[in-house]
Scaffold this active site. Structure first.
Site, short mmCIF file in Angstrom:
data_model
loop_
_atom_site.label_atom_id
_atom_site.label_comp_id
_atom_site.label_asym_id
_atom_site.label_seq_id
_atom_site.Cartn_x
_atom_site.Cartn_y
_atom_site.Cartn_z
N LYS A 170 0.84 -1.21 0.00
CA LYS A 170 0.00 0.00 0.00
C LYS A 170 0.88 1.26 0.00
O LYS A 170 0.56 2.26 -0.66
CB LYS A 170 -0.92 -0.02 1.22
CG LYS A 170 -1.76 1.23 1.42
CD LYS A 170 -2.81 1.47 0.34
CE LYS A 170 -3.48 2.82 0.54
NZ LYS A 170 -4.59 3.08 -0.36
N LYS A 238 -0.89 11.66 5.73
CA LYS A 238 -0.60 10.54 6.64
C LYS A 238 0.18 9.44 5.90
O LYS A 238 1.17 8.92 6.40
CB LYS A 238 -1.92 9.99 7.18
CG LYS A 238 -1.88 8.57 7.71
CD LYS A 238 -3.25 8.09 8.17
CE LYS A 238 -4.21 7.64 7.09
NZ LYS A 238 -3.91 6.38 6.44
P1 NAP Z 1 -13.13 8.48 7.10
O1 NAP Z 1 -14.27 8.76 6.20
O2 NAP Z 1 -12.56 9.56 7.95
O3 NAP Z 1 -13.54 7.22 8.02
C1 NAP Z 1 -12.76 6.74 9.06
C2 NAP Z 1 -13.71 6.20 10.09
O4 NAP Z 1 -12.95 5.59 11.14
C3 NAP Z 1 -14.56 7.30 10.71
O5 NAP Z 1 -15.91 6.94 10.62
C4 NAP Z 1 -14.07 7.36 12.15
O6 NAP Z 1 -15.10 7.54 13.08
C5 NAP Z 1 -13.51 5.97 12.36
N1 NAP Z 1 -12.44 6.03 13.37
C6 NAP Z 1 -11.27 6.70 13.29
N2 NAP Z 1 -10.57 6.52 14.40
C7 NAP Z 1 -11.31 5.73 15.21
C8 NAP Z 1 -11.12 5.20 16.51
N3 NAP Z 1 -10.00 5.46 17.20
N4 NAP Z 1 -12.09 4.43 17.04
C9 NAP Z 1 -13.21 4.18 16.34
N5 NAP Z 1 -13.46 4.66 15.11
C10 NAP Z 1 -12.51 5.42 14.55
O7 NAP Z 1 -11.87 7.89 6.28
P2 NAP Z 1 -11.86 6.90 5.01
O8 NAP Z 1 -11.63 7.73 3.79
O9 NAP Z 1 -12.99 5.95 5.08
O10 NAP Z 1 -10.46 6.15 5.28
C11 NAP Z 1 -10.36 5.04 6.15
C12 NAP Z 1 -9.02 4.33 5.91
O11 NAP Z 1 -8.96 3.90 4.54
C13 NAP Z 1 -7.78 5.24 6.10
O12 NAP Z 1 -6.72 4.51 6.68
C14 NAP Z 1 -7.43 5.66 4.66
O13 NAP Z 1 -6.07 5.98 4.53
C15 NAP Z 1 -7.81 4.40 3.91
N6 NAP Z 1 -8.16 4.59 2.48
C16 NAP Z 1 -9.01 5.60 2.08
C17 NAP Z 1 -9.33 5.73 0.73
C18 NAP Z 1 -10.27 6.83 0.23
O14 NAP Z 1 -10.29 7.07 -1.00
N7 NAP Z 1 -11.04 7.49 1.07
C19 NAP Z 1 -8.79 4.85 -0.22
C20 NAP Z 1 -7.96 3.83 0.22
C21 NAP Z 1 -7.65 3.70 1.57
P3 NAP Z 1 -15.79 9.00 13.30
O15 NAP Z 1 -16.75 9.12 12.16
O16 NAP Z 1 -16.41 8.87 14.63
O17 NAP Z 1 -14.65 10.01 13.23
#
Ligand code: NAP
Length: 290
Positions: A170, A238
């Protein structure tokens, strides 16, 4: 198998929905209870904590943010380890540092839990359509057991190697996509400042060796000035930080990644952290008097 899912944000919500569509008996937990609503409406059970999810399941997925979050969800108070039965498979699909994934996997193994690191590529669109690319590190037998579940979320799932190997793959992906986004933003900024239509440049270049999915998809979003995430700039910061820390640890020279990491630092510092990483174009424009 009873399946759990923790973390229902931009990526986690559609991934969990695809597990449900694939017929999984699904239990979910999210830090903000309202995030669970679409899953509960679609037939999932809600839990009060990560530990409760683990107690009800044979396999638990997590899709949170960074290493500290995975650690909290897995090993913290009311975390997975507190509810887990021996033999539980914990599959973390967040993007975190390879060394952090190895450390969490080793601490979970001490408690009888097998962890796979299984980060993804393909973005929100791939998460919704179940067409993610999944890169896995960890135990081969555990990978074989969860493969049918990964197939509900991704078009490919590849076992790269032992613990942390999925996160190494990744990090390579983020080098390519990070530099790719910066390259497209630079090219469009160059075209505009030269008095040329960036849309025409994109159209022409899509037919040549410079073709890329990033020029096609991210380029179109830049032209549309569509900076809604998607993939938040702070998330890409990040990920480039993970790459640079690993480069430091390994004594590696990664000049393109270093420059790209600086770009994402500046985006976050100038208040664009919650915008999509394609807003890199705006930053370059601001710095060029455009
Ligand atoms: P996001 O929309 O910010 O979602 C992350 C979720 O995780 C949020 O709902 C958050 O809860 C929850 N969370 C974070 N810390 C937590 C904790 N300590 N305890 C419980 N829940 C927690 O982000 P995302 O875009 O889905 O990304 C998630 C992961 O996928 C990341 O590692 C990112 O690098 C990876 N990723 C993202 C993409 C993309 O295009 N978006 C593509 C590939 C990989 P709250 O809502 O309460 O804050």
């Amino acid at each position: 198998m009873k399946v759990g899912f923790i973390g229902l944000g931009i990526m986690g919500r559609p991934m969990a929905l695809n597990l449900l569509k694939g017929g999984s008996d699904l239990t979910v937990w999210a830090r903000r209870p309202e995030s669970m609503t679409p899953l509960l409406e679609a037939g999932a059970r809600g839990a009060g904590s990560a530990a409760e999810v683990a107690a009800a399941c044979d396999v638990v997925f997590s899709m949170v943010a960074d290493a500290a979050d995975v650690e909290q969800v897995a090993l913290g108070a009311a975390g997975v380890v507190e509810g887990a039965r021996t033999g539980l498979i914990f599959v973390d699909m967040s993007t975190i540092a390879p060394a952090a994934a190895q450390d969490i996997a080793a601490r979970l193994a001490d408690k009888g839990v097998t962890m796979l690191d299984a980060p993804v590529s393909g973005g929100e669109v791939g998460a919704i359509s179940g067409a993610l690319t999944i890169m896995v590190g960890g135990d081969e037998a555990a990978f074989a057991r969860v493969q049918p579940l990964l197939a509900c979320m991704g078009k490919t799932a590849t076992l790269i190697g032992g613990p942390g190997a999925g996160q190494v793959a990744k990090a390579c992906n983020q080098i390519l996509t990070g530099i790719g986004v910066m390259a497209v933003a630079e090219a469009f900024n160059f075209a505009r400042k030269s008095g040329v239509d960036a849309a025409k440049v994109r159209e022409a270049l899509l037919g040549g060796f410079a073709y890329s999915r990033i020029l096609e998809n991210h380029g179109q979003r830049m032209l549309d000035r569509n900076f809604k995430p998607g993939f938040k700039a702070w998330m890409h910061q990040k990920d480039m930080n993970i790459v640079m820390q690993e480069a430091h640890r390994l004594g590696l020279m990664l000049p393109g990644s270093a420059a790209t990491a600086q770009l994402f630092n500046a985006m976050v510092g100038s208040g664009m952290g919650e915008e999509d990483s394609v807003a890199a174009l705006k930053l370059l424009e601001n710095m060029s008097g455009a």
